[in-house]
Each structure stands twice: as structure tokens, then as C-alpha cells.
Design an enzyme around this catalytic site. Structure first.
Site, short mmCIF file in Angstrom:
data_model
loop_
_atom_site.label_atom_id
_atom_site.label_comp_id
_atom_site.label_asym_id
_atom_site.label_seq_id
_atom_site.Cartn_x
_atom_site.Cartn_y
_atom_site.Cartn_z
N CYS A 183 0.90 -1.26 -0.15
CA CYS A 183 0.04 -0.23 -0.02
C CYS A 183 1.01 1.18 0.40
O CYS A 183 2.13 1.19 0.44
CB CYS A 183 -0.55 -0.37 1.11
SG CYS A 183 -2.38 -1.90 1.03
N GLY A 224 0.30 0.20 -5.23
CA GLY A 224 -1.39 -0.40 -5.41
C GLY A 224 -2.32 0.57 -6.20
O GLY A 224 -2.19 1.39 -6.56
N ASN A 254 -0.11 0.85 5.66
CA ASN A 254 0.45 0.42 5.11
C ASN A 254 1.81 -0.63 6.12
O ASN A 254 2.07 -0.09 7.14
CB ASN A 254 1.68 1.20 4.34
CG ASN A 254 2.82 0.40 3.66
OD1 ASN A 254 3.69 0.67 3.38
ND2 ASN A 254 2.38 -1.12 3.32
N GLY A 255 1.45 -1.98 5.38
CA GLY A 255 1.73 -3.08 6.95
C GLY A 255 1.61 -4.18 6.48
O GLY A 255 0.27 -4.64 6.29
N TYR A 275 13.49 -3.29 -4.65
CA TYR A 275 12.23 -3.19 -5.68
C TYR A 275 11.07 -2.22 -5.23
O TYR A 275 10.97 -1.84 -6.63
CB TYR A 275 11.88 -4.35 -5.67
CG TYR A 275 9.80 -4.80 -6.65
CD1 TYR A 275 10.06 -4.60 -7.86
CD2 TYR A 275 9.07 -4.89 -5.81
CE1 TYR A 275 8.98 -4.79 -8.39
CE2 TYR A 275 8.54 -4.83 -6.36
CZ TYR A 275 7.48 -4.66 -7.94
OH TYR A 275 6.51 -5.41 -8.48
#
Ligand code: AMP
Length: 501
Positions: free
Chosen positions: A9, A35, A109-110, A265
Site C-alpha cells: 500500500c 498499489g 501500510n503493513g 524493488y
């Protein structure tokens, strides 16, 4: 189970003097790589009323002019989420909202690694209903519960930080979070390891400072913000609706251990995460690979270095320079196709590689090529690409991965397949090489990868590297790994989709 979809996210929050929706929209566009499955935002207006919009799809599709016209408010938060086969759907789109106390909207996010246990506590002891499998909903309810327990009509920064401390004590895993507290302000906090990124930007308004807090800082400058700093692990930052800035360390034993895969990445190259330039880290990954190749294979016969676009290009270019071998573009990417991971099942995935990348035969004919990718996950892409290179007439196809062998699933907010579906999970380097059809395969060593990142910020003593080592740095709930392994398998995902349909 609360472990179905681990989502990648991007999050952003802005507090300003005037309407922020357009800037949240622009920010989400710049976080779109984090996302592409769903997007949403909520803003709060001067009457303390929330205006929101969320839906499945790309940012540009979710927000139409008619939505934007209604998104009035000078502070707000936004979210983009990544597709996974499990746990996808509109009810999972964020921001998520709870009515009490104050009306809290949260973006996350996570991934929590004890959400199952927390879900049970919320239901049986705290009389809260969870409507989805989303661990973000768990996190939101834990925080809301802890804030509500203080029974304050007008919460101060102190009350809010106390609730964050309690949340830290209860939640394990990775979380970079933004919350809009209706009528009061926006709050940001990061787990005590700082696994997922979160940073703060500032700019001058007419009468006050304006703030942005987001997953990545690449989007700050275009909106007139200057980077202030990163949110520290365990820290909470609160900006009330008048623009007053508060911050406090809320964790007991914070230690910066950022996810190393952001540098490999996930992040944009033009971002700086925890004071490390992603771009420079990737260049150093190329240099280290070049050194390794020279060491392992001093008489190599590589004619040309070819990146697999886009995430490996920075490393590949530096690798070619250091090897003193020409760098050539052998693949042309169709930018208008989503990532291959979007295809839930193996067959579709294989086909989509070919749709996504076109090959320039003339760079391969009669040559020994070194293909470079940032990482090898399932090995599907690399296998297909090596096949394409051979079909195009390459004599030998060597393969270099800027990341070490990925052997274990990710629990902290990177969407990875089940361990059993990772090509390197039960194979040696030689076996992976054979499996993907390479004439020679070279992986970055973990030691080197850590050095390439640490060089940018020597104060970071440790990174989150569990996909390479299997050593997870947070406590895990009971059977957490086993449940996740099952829920991530293609077959199980397919059954789940069928059951839904
Ligand atoms: P494969 O080995 O076929 O599974 O695909 C490896 C490719 O996927 C690499 O080129 C990476 O750039 C990319 N990749 C790595 N991690 C992810 C991820 N979590 N989601 C989507 N793509 C990824």
C-alpha cells in the site's frame, strides 16, 4: 483467519489552510506503484463533516471530477492498495472508518502478525465488530478502543499519544499509519521497528505551516513541500486542524529496522527512505554485483548487459559500467499493462509476461547476454524471459539478481506468494539456475545487499530481511506462518474466488 491478504500500500495525509483533495489525488498518483487495486481518500471540512470517496481501480479511475468537487476539506488522508487474490473487494478499500470515538478514518501500510488474537479480544472483551479479514480493520479498532477509553470530549495530543502507546503495546508486525480524527486533526505513527516507510514534508502557508506525511518523499517537491524528516520507529506525529505540530516517541524499545525490499524493488528510485537514496542504493547493488561476477568468473565472456525493465535498470546500468561491458535495451515494456502479479494464477501469469515485454531480437543474436533483474520470486518471469532471449538467438544467457535468493514469505506488507511457490525456497543456486533455464545464475549476497543500503545511512544497524533469512523480527501469533502459507497458495486462492462467485 486474519492473514488472507498481505497488501502492499501507499498512504498520504495533508494538513493545510485550504482544500487538500487535489493534492492528495496528485500524491496518490505518485504512489500508484505501491498499489493499483483500490484507492480512496477522506477529507474533513470546516463544519467537521467528512467527505470521502473510495473504490476499486486506479487512482485516475476512482476519482472523477464529480467526486473531487465534493471532497472539500483542509485536512485528509488517502490510500492506494495492491491487488492480492485473497481479501480483495470494495469492503477492503481504505480509508476505513469507525464512528466512536470522534469518527476515526485510518489508512495503513503493513501487516499485523497477531491480528487473529487481537480480533478475538476486540470481539469478546471490547464489544467491537470486525466486518472483514483485514488486519487494518483490527488496527483501527484497537486504536479507537484505546483512544475511547480515555473518555475525553476534546482529545489533546497527549491523549492521542497515550492511545498510540497502548496500540504499540498490543500490536505486533509492521504498520505505517495515518488517521484522520474528525474535527481534530491528522495523526501518523510507525511501528517500533519502522519496517514500512513514512516521512514528513513541510511548506509555508499564509498564516501557518502546512504538512504532508506520506510513504515516500518523491512526491513532496512537485507539491511545494520540503522534506522535514522521516517519522521515527515508534514515534507518533499529530497535526491538529489549526496546523499545530506535535510529536512524541510512543514505543518502549524502538529500533530502526526498515524493510530492505523497499530499496530493492518496491519504492520509486527518486525516493529517500530513512535517509537512504533508493536510486543510489540500486546503483551500489549494481556495483556489488559487478564485483561478485569478476570474483566468481574473472574470465567471463559477457558481451552485453540487458536489464529487465523497469525496476532493475538502475542496478543494471551501473553493473555494465563496472564490468566495462555495453548496456543495451533488449526489452521494451508495455507501460499500459498492470504488473504480472495481478494475474492470480500461474497460467495467466506466464502469458502476461509476453504481453508485457517485447524483445528486440537484434540485441541478442549471436551474443552472450547477462540479464539483470531486481529479484527472482516465483521464477516465472525469469524463465519466460530466458526462453525469449534464446529464441531471439542468444548464444548464452546468464542471469543476475540484484537481491539474494528469496526463500521465505513476507509478513510485513509485501505481497509474496506462499513459501512453497518461491522458486528458491527448496532449491540451491544451481537448481534455480537450471529451473529458470539460465546458463549461469548469480545472486547478490545478503551481506552485500545490506552494505549497499547501509552505506547511505550508517546509523541503521539492521534491516528487515526475513524473505532471505526466514528470521522474523516481531512476535508471530499462533499458527500465523502456517495459516498464511495455506491462504497464499494459488489453489486456495482459486477456491476462495469460486466460493465468492
Ligand atoms: P517472478 O520471479 O516471475 O515471480 O517475478 C520476479 C519479478 O517480479 C521481478 O522482476 C520483480 O521485479 C517483480 N517482483 C518482485 N516482488 C514483487 C511483488 N511483491 N509483487 C510484484 N512483483 C514483484
Amino acid at each position: 483467519s486474519y492473514s488472507r491478504g498481505i497488501l502492499m500500500c501507499g498512504i498520504v495525509g495533508i494538513s493545510a489552510e485550504t482544500n487538500v483533495a487535489a493534492e492528495i489525488y496528485d500524491s496518490l498518483l505518485m504512489l500508484q506503484h505501491r498499489g493499483q487495486d483500490a484507492a480512496g481518500m477522506v477529507v474533513c471540512d470546516s463544519q467537521d463533516k467528512l467527505n470521502s470517496r473510495k473504490s476499486m481501480g486506479y487512482v485516475r479511475d476512482v476519482f472523477q471530477q464529480r467526486h473531487m468537487n465534493k471532497l472539500i476539506g483542509s485536512y485528509g488522508v488517502g490510500h492506494v492498495r495492491y491487488p492480492t487474490a485473497g481479501g480483495t473487494g470494495k469492503e477492503f478499500a481504505q480509508p476505513m472508518y469507525v464512528n466512536s470515538p470522534y469518527g476515526i478514518s485510518m489508512v495503513h501500510n503493513g501487516n499485523l502478525t497477531n491480528s487473529k488474537e487481537l480480533g478475538v479480544q476486540l470481539f469478546h472483551a471490547e464489544m467491537r465488530h470486525l466486518n472483514t479479514d483485514s488486519d487494518s480493520e483490527v488496527l483501527l479498532n484497537i486504536f479507537a478502543h484505546e483512544l475511547g477509553k480515555q473518555r475525553e470530549i476534546y482529545p489533546s495530543a497527549e491523549h492521542i499519544f497515550k492511545a498510540v502507546s497502548k496500540t504499540h503495546r498490543r500490536c505486533d508486525g509492521a504498520y505505517a499509519v495515518l488517521a484522520l480524527i474528525t474535527g481534530h486533526g491528522i495523526l501518523a505513527f510507525r511501528d517500533n521497528n519502522g519496517i514500512r516507510p513514512l516521512c514528513i514534508g513541510i511548506r509555508k502557508g499564509e498564516t501557518r505551516d502546512e504538512y504532508i506525511i506520506a510513504s515516500e518523499d518523491a512526491l513532496f517537491e512537485s507539491q511545494g513541500f520540503k522534506k522535514l524528516r522521516d517519522v521515527e520507529p515508534g514515534e507518533a506525529v499529530y497535526i491538529d486542524k489549526k496546523g499545530n505540530f506535535f510529536s512524541q516517541q510512543c514505543a518502549e524499545e524502538p529500533q530502526k529496522r526498515p524493510c530492505i525490499f523497499e530499496y530493492v524493488y518496491f519504492s520509486r528510485p527518486d525516493s529517500n527512505i530513512d535517509e537512504i537514496s533508493v536510486y543510489k542504493a540500486r546503483m551500489r547493488m549494481g556495483s556489488k554485483l559487478a564485483q561478485l561476477i569478476k570474483k566468481k568468473n574473472p574470465d567471463h565472456d559477457i558481451d552485453v548487459v540487458i536489464p529487465i525493465p523497469d525496476s532493475s535498470t538502475t542496478a543494471a546500468l551501473q553493473l555494465a559500467v563496472d564490468l566495462n561491458v555495453p548496456y543495451r535495451e533488449g526489452f521494451v515494456k508495455n507501460r499500459y499493462i498492470g504488473r504480472t502479479f495481478i494475474m492470480p494464477y500461474q497460467e495467466e501469469r506466464k502469458k502476461s509476461v509476453r504481453r508485457k515485454l517485447n524483445i528486440l531480437d537484434l540485441e541478442f543474436e549471436g551474443k552472450n547476454v547477462l540479464l539483470v533483474d531486481d529479484s527472482i520470486v516465483r521464477g516465472t518471469t525469469s524463465k519466460k524471459i530466458i526462453e525469449m532471449a534464446k529464441d531471439a538467438g542468444a548464444k548464452k544467457v546468464y542471469f543476475a539478481s540484484a537481491a539474494p535468493a528469496i526463500k521465505y514469505q513476507n509478513l510485513y506488507g509485501i505481497d509474496m506468494p506462499a513459501t512453497s511457490e518461491l522458486v528458491a525456497s527448496n532449491r540451491t543456486e544451481d537448481e534455480v539456475s537450471k529451473e529458470i533455464g539460465a546458463d549461469w545464475l548469480v545472486y547478490q549476497t545478503l551481506e552485500d545487499l545490506i552494505e549497499t543500503c547501509q552505506y547511505g545511512n550508517p546509523n541503521i544497524k539492521e534491516f528487515e530481511t526475513s524473505i532471505f533469512t526466514g528470521k522474523y523480527i516481531t512476535p508471530l501469533g499462533e499458527n500465523y506462518l502456517e495459516d498464511l502459507e495455506v491462504s497464499r497458495q494459488d489453489e486456495v486462492k482459486a477456491q476462495r474466488e469460486k466460493a465468492k462467485a
